[in-house]
Write a protein that holds these residues in place. Structure first.
Motif, PDB file in Angstrom:
ATOM      1  N   ALA A  68     -18.600 -18.975  31.280  1.00 18.72           N
ATOM      2  CA  ALA A  68     -19.988 -19.642  31.876  1.00 18.72           C
ATOM      3  C   ALA A  68     -20.387 -20.447  30.597  1.00 18.72           C
ATOM      4  N   GLY A  69     -20.228 -20.126  29.431  1.00 10.98           N
ATOM      5  CA  GLY A  69     -20.704 -20.855  28.295  1.00 10.98           C
ATOM      6  C   GLY A  69     -20.113 -22.074  28.106  1.00 10.98           C
ATOM      7  N   MET A  70     -18.756 -22.430  28.136  1.00  7.25           N
ATOM      8  CA  MET A  70     -18.069 -23.569  28.098  1.00  7.25           C
ATOM      9  C   MET A  70     -18.683 -24.348  29.317  1.00  7.25           C
ATOM     10  N   LYS A  71     -18.836 -23.939  30.232  1.00  4.25           N
ATOM     11  CA  LYS A  71     -19.267 -24.746  31.678  1.00  4.25           C
ATOM     12  C   LYS A  71     -20.722 -25.162  31.502  1.00  4.25           C
ATOM     13  N   MET A  72     -21.316 -24.891  30.666  1.00  4.74           N
ATOM     14  CA  MET A  72     -22.806 -25.390  30.688  1.00  4.74           C
ATOM     15  C   MET A  72     -22.777 -26.631  29.636  1.00  4.74           C
ATOM     16  N   VAL A  73     -21.674 -27.068  29.063  1.00  4.23           N
ATOM     17  CA  VAL A  73     -21.508 -28.310  28.451  1.00  4.23           C
ATOM     18  C   VAL A  73     -21.485 -29.378  29.492  1.00  4.23           C
ATOM     19  N   THR A  74     -22.226 -30.514  29.510  1.00  6.77           N
ATOM     20  CA  THR A  74     -21.866 -31.492  30.456  1.00  6.77           C
ATOM     21  C   THR A  74     -22.237 -32.950  29.823  1.00  6.77           C
ATOM     22  N   VAL A  75     -21.660 -34.033  30.206  1.00  4.97           N
ATOM     23  CA  VAL A  75     -21.729 -35.193  29.733  1.00  4.97           C
ATOM     24  C   VAL A  75     -23.325 -35.591  29.469  1.00  4.97           C
ATOM     25  N   ASP A  76     -24.168 -35.353  30.538  1.00  8.60           N
ATOM     26  CA  ASP A  76     -25.584 -35.598  30.580  1.00  8.60           C
ATOM     27  C   ASP A  76     -26.149 -35.117  28.979  1.00  8.60           C
ATOM     28  N   LYS A  77     -25.736 -33.852  28.917  1.00  9.07           N
ATOM     29  CA  LYS A  77     -26.381 -32.994  27.548  1.00  9.07           C
ATOM     30  C   LYS A  77     -25.814 -33.762  26.291  1.00  9.07           C
ATOM     31  N   ILE A  78     -24.717 -34.147  26.376  1.00 16.36           N
ATOM     32  CA  ILE A  78     -24.162 -35.094  25.237  1.00 16.36           C
ATOM     33  C   ILE A  78     -24.959 -36.268  25.181  1.00 16.36           C
ATOM     34  N   ILE A  79     -25.020 -37.314  26.011  1.00 11.54           N
ATOM     35  CA  ILE A  79     -26.180 -38.201  26.211  1.00 11.54           C
ATOM     36  C   ILE A  79     -27.219 -38.003  25.425  1.00 11.54           C
ATOM     37  N   HIS A  80     -27.838 -36.752  25.990  1.00  2.81           N
ATOM     38  CA  HIS A  80     -29.442 -36.430  25.547  1.00  2.81           C
ATOM     39  C   HIS A  80     -29.265 -36.140  24.073  1.00  2.81           C
ATOM     40  N   VAL A  81     -28.597 -35.329  23.562  1.00  2.00           N
ATOM     41  CA  VAL A  81     -28.525 -35.116  22.009  1.00  2.00           C
ATOM     42  C   VAL A  81     -28.286 -36.354  21.275  1.00  2.00           C
ATOM     43  N   TYR A  88     -11.788 -25.727  27.135  1.00  2.00           N
ATOM     44  CA  TYR A  88     -12.480 -24.751  28.427  1.00  2.00           C
ATOM     45  C   TYR A  88     -13.555 -25.520  28.727  1.00  2.00           C
ATOM     46  N   VAL A  89     -14.076 -26.738  28.293  1.00  7.35           N
ATOM     47  CA  VAL A  89     -15.095 -27.364  28.668  1.00  7.35           C
ATOM     48  C   VAL A  89     -14.590 -28.196  30.186  1.00  7.35           C
ATOM     49  N   ASP A  90     -15.695 -28.549  30.871  1.00  6.46           N
ATOM     50  CA  ASP A  90     -15.420 -29.280  32.125  1.00  6.46           C
ATOM     51  C   ASP A  90     -14.603 -30.525  31.850  1.00  6.46           C
ATOM     52  N   GLY A  91     -13.565 -30.806  32.932  1.00  2.15           N
ATOM     53  CA  GLY A  91     -12.595 -32.088  32.746  1.00  2.15           C
ATOM     54  C   GLY A  91     -13.499 -33.192  32.449  1.00  2.15           C
ATOM     55  N   ASP A  95     -27.709 -22.853  24.122  1.00  2.00           N
ATOM     56  CA  ASP A  95     -27.615 -21.485  24.817  1.00  2.00           C
ATOM     57  C   ASP A  95     -26.223 -21.586  25.177  1.00  2.00           C
ATOM     58  N   ALA A  96     -25.317 -22.348  25.131  1.00  2.00           N
ATOM     59  CA  ALA A  96     -23.952 -22.284  25.424  1.00  2.00           C
ATOM     60  C   ALA A  96     -23.279 -21.160  24.354  1.00  2.00           C
ATOM     61  N   ASP A  97     -22.942 -20.070  24.715  1.00  2.00           N
ATOM     62  CA  ASP A  97     -22.645 -18.976  23.771  1.00  2.00           C
ATOM     63  C   ASP A  97     -21.105 -18.318  23.876  1.00  2.00           C
ATOM     64  N   VAL A 118     -21.908 -38.370  12.462  1.00  2.00           N
ATOM     65  CA  VAL A 118     -22.516 -37.459  13.561  1.00  2.00           C
ATOM     66  C   VAL A 118     -21.277 -37.080  14.178  1.00  2.00           C
ATOM     67  N   ILE A 119     -21.160 -35.632  14.559  1.00  2.00           N
ATOM     68  CA  ILE A 119     -20.393 -34.817  15.217  1.00  2.00           C
ATOM     69  C   ILE A 119     -20.866 -34.158  16.375  1.00  2.00           C
ATOM     70  N   VAL A 120     -20.584 -34.458  17.606  1.00  2.00           N
ATOM     71  CA  VAL A 120     -21.065 -33.574  18.665  1.00  2.00           C
ATOM     72  C   VAL A 120     -19.993 -32.645  19.088  1.00  2.00           C
ATOM     73  N   MET A 121     -20.418 -31.472  18.824  1.00  2.00           N
ATOM     74  CA  MET A 121     -19.172 -30.399  19.268  1.00  2.00           C
ATOM     75  C   MET A 121     -19.638 -29.935  20.772  1.00  2.00           C
ATOM     76  N   ALA A 122     -18.571 -30.422  21.605  1.00  2.00           N
ATOM     77  CA  ALA A 122     -18.478 -30.088  22.980  1.00  2.00           C
ATOM     78  C   ALA A 122     -18.072 -28.583  23.184  1.00  2.00           C
ATOM     79  N   GLY A 123     -18.839 -27.705  22.771  1.00  2.00           N
ATOM     80  CA  GLY A 123     -18.251 -26.292  23.141  1.00  2.00           C
ATOM     81  C   GLY A 123     -19.289 -25.151  22.887  1.00  2.00           C
ATOM     82  N   VAL A 124     -19.137 -23.937  22.438  1.00  2.00           N
ATOM     83  CA  VAL A 124     -20.123 -23.029  22.430  1.00  2.00           C
ATOM     84  C   VAL A 124     -20.433 -22.840  21.128  1.00  2.00           C
ATOM     85  N   GLU A 125     -21.453 -21.802  20.855  1.00  2.00           N
ATOM     86  CA  GLU A 125     -22.541 -21.947  19.612  1.00  2.00           C
ATOM     87  C   GLU A 125     -21.401 -21.834  18.236  1.00  2.00           C
TER      88      GLU A 125
END
Length: 299
Positions: free
Chosen positions: A255-268, A22-25, A79-81, A51-58
């Motif tokens: 809306a929660g799923m769509k809060m996840v972006t590539v930039d945010k993955i890089i940030h964490v 459900y996250v962005d393509g 805040d993605a929930d 390390v695991i990055v979970m691109a999804g909601v809480e």
């Protein structure tokens, strides 16, 4: 540039990226593994990376941490929930345990770690029937999704379901009239539906199942036009698998799923922000129903 940065960071941090359908393509495209909740839970138990990055909601980040307490788990956006995850609480579980002796508390994976810790079994839309069939208890307190509970109980006339009054707002917003209108506009289309929808919607579908199930069923029914009654993020994988088919979606966006972006993955990965931290005792208790689900589903 983003892909090069991610490749470098993943190597430096020994990291793997998991993403939900459900996250962005753009996020699905850069992920190491993409799947539904059950698939991601299974994958999470076999990851060697530190390390695991979970691109999804809480709740997804919590689930990965519960299954991997020794690993570092990040959520791209804390805040993605998932609203549904908060539609039941521990007090409701305690009340039901007092009311029924022969009771199993069955928690949809879309639930908080605390709720899982007070549950007997977890399940997903992929394995709901299989998990319930393995439960001896007569009474099933199905939480938090009342729609999935209602859409599962018909296969178990010998059990008494107490379905929680919760739902996925995105799926629950879909009505039978909306589906009829789509079918009228596209009379040659096959209809695929997620079981988080209302029963009246499921009755109009050619296939009902999890996101992974829908992906397979589209190929099996092999129609040129397909109405997809779930979150539109699945469209990225559908178009990748079936580039010659047409997919029609109602307005269904999480809306929660769509809060996840590539930039945010890089940030964490760069900063170590948004690490999922859970108490060891909570992890131990919440892992029990998840392990039961995985054991039953693997049979």
């Amino acid at each position: 540039m983003e892909k090069e940065t991610l490749a470098r960071l993943k190597k430096e941090k020994d990291a793997v990226i998991l993403a939900h359908y459900y996250v962005d393509g753009a996020v699905q495209e850069i992920a190491d593994h993409v799947g539904d909740s059950f698939t991601l839970a299974k994958i999470a138990t076999g990851i060697d990376a530190k390390v695991i990055v979970m691109a999804g909601v809480e709740f997804m980040g919590e689930t990965v941490k519960i299954l991997n307490p020794e690993k570092t788990v990040y959520l791209p956006d804390p805040d993605a929930d998932c609203p549904m995850a908060h539609m039941v609480d521990v007090e409701a579980i305690k009340e039901m345990r007092e009311k029924y002796d022969d009771l199993a508390v069955v928690s949809y994976v879309n639930s908080t770690a605390e709720v899982k810790a007070h549950s007997d079994y977890c399940l997903t839309s992929s394995n709901a029937a299989k998990v319930v069939s393995a439960i001896d208890a007569k009474n099933i307190f199905f939480i938090p999704d009342g729609n999935l509970g209602h859409n599962t109980e018909g296969a178990f006339p010998d059990k008494h379901f107490i379905n929680n009054n919760g739902c996925c707002p995105v799926h629950d917003s879909l009505t039978a009239d909306m589906v009829r209108a789509l079918k009228k506009e596209h009379p040659d289309a096959a209809v695929f539906c997620h079981p988080e929808c209302k029963a009246e919607v499921l009755e109009l579908a050619d296939y009902t199942g999890s996101t992974k199930g829908i992906l397979s069923a589209v190929g099996e029914l092999n129609k040129d036009k397909n109405i997809i009654l779930t979150e539109e993020g699945i469209g990225w994988e559908l178009n990748r698998l079936y580039p010659d088919k047409e997919f029609i979606f109602p307005d269904m966006i999480c809306a929660g799923m769509k809060m996840v972006t590539v930039d945010k993955i890089i940030h964490v990965l760069e900063t170590g922000d948004n690490e999922v931290l859970l108490d060891a005792d909570l992890i131990e208790k919440a892992k029990v129903p998840l392990d039961r689900m995985l054991a039953i589903a693997s049979k």
